[in-house]
Design a protein around this motif. Sequence first.
Motif, PDB file in Angstrom:
ATOM      1  N   ASN A  13       0.806  -1.225   0.000  1.00 17.73           N
ATOM      2  CA  ASN A  13       0.000   0.000   0.000  1.00 17.73           C
ATOM      3  C   ASN A  13       0.839   1.276   0.000  1.00 17.73           C
ATOM      4  O   ASN A  13       0.543   2.232   0.721  1.00 17.73           O
ATOM      5  CB  ASN A  13      -0.953   0.004   1.197  1.00 17.73           C
ATOM      6  CG  ASN A  13      -1.984  -1.104   1.104  1.00 17.73           C
ATOM      7  OD1 ASN A  13      -2.444  -1.452   0.017  1.00 17.73           O
ATOM      8  ND2 ASN A  13      -2.343  -1.677   2.252  1.00 17.73           N
ATOM      9  N   GLY A  14       1.901   1.268  -0.780  1.00 16.83           N
ATOM     10  CA  GLY A  14       2.716   2.468  -0.924  1.00 16.83           C
ATOM     11  C   GLY A  14       3.671   2.740   0.209  1.00 16.83           C
ATOM     12  O   GLY A  14       4.375   3.748   0.206  1.00 16.83           O
ATOM     13  N   GLY A  15       3.690   1.867   1.198  1.00 20.19           N
ATOM     14  CA  GLY A  15       4.596   2.046   2.330  1.00 20.19           C
ATOM     15  C   GLY A  15       3.951   2.656   3.549  1.00 20.19           C
ATOM     16  O   GLY A  15       4.396   2.417   4.668  1.00 20.19           O
ATOM     17  N   GLY A  16       2.887   3.444   3.343  1.00 17.19           N
ATOM     18  CA  GLY A  16       2.224   4.055   4.494  1.00 17.19           C
ATOM     19  C   GLY A  16       3.209   4.801   5.383  1.00 17.19           C
ATOM     20  O   GLY A  16       4.116   5.489   4.901  1.00 17.19           O
ATOM     21  N   ASP A  17       3.048   4.636   6.699  1.00 18.54           N
ATOM     22  CA  ASP A  17       3.976   5.298   7.622  1.00 18.54           C
ATOM     23  C   ASP A  17       5.293   4.538   7.738  1.00 18.54           C
ATOM     24  O   ASP A  17       6.178   4.935   8.497  1.00 18.54           O
ATOM     25  CB  ASP A  17       3.333   5.484   8.997  1.00 18.54           C
ATOM     26  CG  ASP A  17       2.871   4.175   9.629  1.00 18.54           C
ATOM     27  OD1 ASP A  17       3.121   3.089   9.051  1.00 18.54           O
ATOM     28  OD2 ASP A  17       2.246   4.225  10.707  1.00 18.54           O
ATOM     29  N   ARG A  18       5.431   3.465   6.982  1.00 17.16           N
ATOM     30  CA  ARG A  18       6.687   2.701   6.937  1.00 17.16           C
ATOM     31  C   ARG A  18       7.593   3.206   5.822  1.00 17.16           C
ATOM     32  O   ARG A  18       8.703   2.692   5.641  1.00 17.16           O
ATOM     33  CB  ARG A  18       6.379   1.218   6.694  1.00 17.16           C
ATOM     34  CG  ARG A  18       5.555   0.561   7.791  1.00 17.16           C
ATOM     35  CD  ARG A  18       4.891  -0.739   7.324  1.00 17.16           C
ATOM     36  NE  ARG A  18       3.671  -0.471   6.570  1.00 17.16           N
ATOM     37  CZ  ARG A  18       3.558  -0.599   5.252  1.00 17.16           C
ATOM     38  NH1 ARG A  18       4.577  -1.016   4.533  1.00 17.16           N
ATOM     39  NH2 ARG A  18       2.419  -0.316   4.642  1.00 17.16           N
ATOM     40  N   PHE A  19       7.140   4.193   5.086  1.00 14.10           N
ATOM     41  CA  PHE A  19       7.805   4.671   3.881  1.00 14.10           C
ATOM     42  C   PHE A  19       9.273   5.042   4.114  1.00 14.10           C
ATOM     43  O   PHE A  19      10.180   4.580   3.422  1.00 14.10           O
ATOM     44  CB  PHE A  19       7.021   5.861   3.328  1.00 14.10           C
ATOM     45  CG  PHE A  19       7.665   6.588   2.185  1.00 14.10           C
ATOM     46  CD1 PHE A  19       7.521   6.128   0.890  1.00 14.10           C
ATOM     47  CD2 PHE A  19       8.400   7.740   2.415  1.00 14.10           C
ATOM     48  CE1 PHE A  19       8.105   6.799  -0.169  1.00 14.10           C
ATOM     49  CE2 PHE A  19       8.982   8.420   1.365  1.00 14.10           C
ATOM     50  CZ  PHE A  19       8.834   7.947   0.066  1.00 14.10           C
ATOM     51  N   ASP A  45       0.685  14.565  -6.042  1.00  9.06           N
ATOM     52  CA  ASP A  45       1.524  15.744  -5.787  1.00  9.06           C
ATOM     53  C   ASP A  45       2.790  15.743  -6.637  1.00  9.06           C
ATOM     54  O   ASP A  45       3.898  15.967  -6.144  1.00  9.06           O
ATOM     55  CB  ASP A  45       1.900  15.825  -4.299  1.00  9.06           C
ATOM     56  CG  ASP A  45       0.693  15.911  -3.395  1.00  9.06           C
ATOM     57  OD1 ASP A  45      -0.274  16.596  -3.773  1.00  9.06           O
ATOM     58  OD2 ASP A  45       0.704  15.282  -2.320  1.00  9.06           O
ATOM     59  N   GLY A  46       2.597  15.475  -7.928  1.00  9.30           N
ATOM     60  CA  GLY A  46       3.749  15.474  -8.824  1.00  9.30           C
ATOM     61  C   GLY A  46       4.723  14.349  -8.556  1.00  9.30           C
ATOM     62  O   GLY A  46       5.939  14.535  -8.676  1.00  9.30           O
ATOM     63  N   HIS A  47       4.193  13.185  -8.175  1.00 14.92           N
ATOM     64  CA  HIS A  47       5.014  12.008  -7.850  1.00 14.92           C
ATOM     65  C   HIS A  47       5.973  12.291  -6.687  1.00 14.92           C
ATOM     66  O   HIS A  47       7.125  11.877  -6.686  1.00 14.92           O
ATOM     67  CB  HIS A  47       5.821  11.538  -9.074  1.00 14.92           C
ATOM     68  CG  HIS A  47       4.957  11.052 -10.209  1.00 14.92           C
ATOM     69  ND1 HIS A  47       4.383  11.910 -11.126  1.00 14.92           N
ATOM     70  CD2 HIS A  47       4.580   9.800 -10.559  1.00 14.92           C
ATOM     71  CE1 HIS A  47       3.683  11.202 -12.004  1.00 14.92           C
ATOM     72  NE2 HIS A  47       3.781   9.924 -11.686  1.00 14.92           N
ATOM     73  N   ALA A  48       5.454  12.998  -5.692  1.00 15.44           N
ATOM     74  CA  ALA A  48       6.301  13.443  -4.584  1.00 15.44           C
ATOM     75  C   ALA A  48       6.952  12.275  -3.843  1.00 15.44           C
ATOM     76  O   ALA A  48       8.146  12.311  -3.516  1.00 15.44           O
ATOM     77  CB  ALA A  48       5.490  14.300  -3.616  1.00 15.44           C
ATOM     78  N   ARG A  49       6.167  11.251  -3.544  1.00 16.51           N
ATOM     79  CA  ARG A  49       6.736  10.119  -2.808  1.00 16.51           C
ATOM     80  C   ARG A  49       7.793   9.399  -3.640  1.00 16.51           C
ATOM     81  O   ARG A  49       8.828   8.989  -3.117  1.00 16.51           O
ATOM     82  CB  ARG A  49       5.635   9.135  -2.398  1.00 16.51           C
ATOM     83  CG  ARG A  49       4.889   9.538  -1.143  1.00 16.51           C
ATOM     84  CD  ARG A  49       4.363   8.327  -0.385  1.00 16.51           C
ATOM     85  NE  ARG A  49       4.119   8.652   0.999  1.00 16.51           N
ATOM     86  CZ  ARG A  49       4.045   7.762   1.977  1.00 16.51           C
ATOM     87  NH1 ARG A  49       4.198   6.470   1.711  1.00 16.51           N
ATOM     88  NH2 ARG A  49       3.843   8.130   3.221  1.00 16.51           N
ATOM     89  N   MET A  50       7.529   9.216  -4.901  1.00 16.44           N
ATOM     90  CA  MET A  50       8.500   8.559  -5.757  1.00 16.44           C
ATOM     91  C   MET A  50       9.806   9.344  -5.817  1.00 16.44           C
ATOM     92  O   MET A  50      10.899   8.775  -5.718  1.00 16.44           O
ATOM     93  CB  MET A  50       7.935   8.386  -7.168  1.00 16.44           C
ATOM     94  CG  MET A  50       8.866   7.625  -8.110  1.00 16.44           C
ATOM     95  SD  MET A  50       8.222   7.507  -9.798  1.00 16.44           S
ATOM     96  CE  MET A  50       8.528   9.181 -10.386  1.00 16.44           C
ATOM     97  N   ARG A  51       9.680  10.648  -5.949  1.00 15.17           N
ATOM     98  CA  ARG A  51      10.880  11.479  -6.026  1.00 15.17           C
ATOM     99  C   ARG A  51      11.668  11.457  -4.715  1.00 15.17           C
ATOM    100  O   ARG A  51      12.899  11.386  -4.719  1.00 15.17           O
ATOM    101  CB  ARG A  51      10.493  12.916  -6.390  1.00 15.17           C
ATOM    102  CG  ARG A  51       9.893  13.043  -7.784  1.00 15.17           C
ATOM    103  CD  ARG A  51       9.474  14.481  -8.084  1.00 15.17           C
ATOM    104  NE  ARG A  51       8.793  14.580  -9.359  1.00 15.17           N
ATOM    105  CZ  ARG A  51       9.393  14.661 -10.542  1.00 15.17           C
ATOM    106  NH1 ARG A  51      10.723  14.656 -10.584  1.00 15.17           N
ATOM    107  NH2 ARG A  51       8.702  14.752 -11.645  1.00 15.17           N
ATOM    108  N   ALA A  52      10.951  11.483  -3.595  1.00 16.64           N
ATOM    109  CA  ALA A  52      11.629  11.452  -2.293  1.00 16.64           C
ATOM    110  C   ALA A  52      12.342  10.119  -2.088  1.00 16.64           C
ATOM    111  O   ALA A  52      13.471  10.078  -1.582  1.00 16.64           O
ATOM    112  CB  ALA A  52      10.616  11.694  -1.173  1.00 16.64           C
TER     113      ALA A  52
END
Length: 277
Positions: A13-19, A45-52
């Motif tokens: 699920n995208g990592g959640g708070d485990r990201f 948000d412009g692929h914010a999580r992927m970029r981070a």
Amino acid sequence: MTTLRLGTYNLLNGGGDRFYAQAEFLGRQNLDVLCLQEAKRWDEDGHARMRAFADHLGMQALFAPSNSHRCHLVTLFRWPRVCCTSFRPDVAEGQFHHAVSRADLTVSGPEIQVLNTHLSPFSGSSRAREADWLTEYAAPGRRAVLAGELNVQGLADDERPDWDALPRHLHSRHRLQHSDGSYGGSDRLAMAKLVHAKFTDPVTALGIPVAHTAGYWNPTELWDHRSDHIRLAPGLACSLTRYEVLDTDRTRSLSDHLPVIVTLTLPQERRAACTRT
């Protein structure tokens, strides 16, 4: 010769708070290529999580949208050591439950093709149809890697000893159904197609014990088994030097799947200059 470390990992699920803990852990694995599944909300948000995530690992990211449940795929590579010459987000043209992406990469030598996928979780027959799209990549001499959550056991894996421990309404996901409607053992037809096509199983090639990658998280499906795979086409099978499943208390706390990593030793050849993707 040059060494390539390639991993696959389902984030849950995208990592959640485990990201951030996932990014920190994977960042210590010295990976050159990483295939991720269930990158949910990584397009927001412009692929914010992927970029981070990519920035933390010091890698470049390629995004492939899923057809179902927003379980997107992300392929990361360590530029400039690894260069991407082309990327197709969905080589099956919408025919998969999720998707299968293909990144054509160069690593100080000939190009390799990295297939990142997440096969159907609900039906063995659906997985078998998806496997039909993948077998061509195991053609003689083809330098392809198939990585992802395949939702099917390897042919070398032990059979589940007690199906009564799994709720009956979930049997259709995992078990082979006979023509009379009764159920047999685990449905491995998709894997059988891949093996017949000559995709190499690192466990079999290296003669090591099967390590489970899933089945420890959900209390309704407590069944330790191997669901996550990295398979090598004939042109890369001889490059395999190591296979790892990172099974620790820490990794079991980060997702319902464990990271799988292979190490390949590739011939070093002159290559053209590459540009950042």
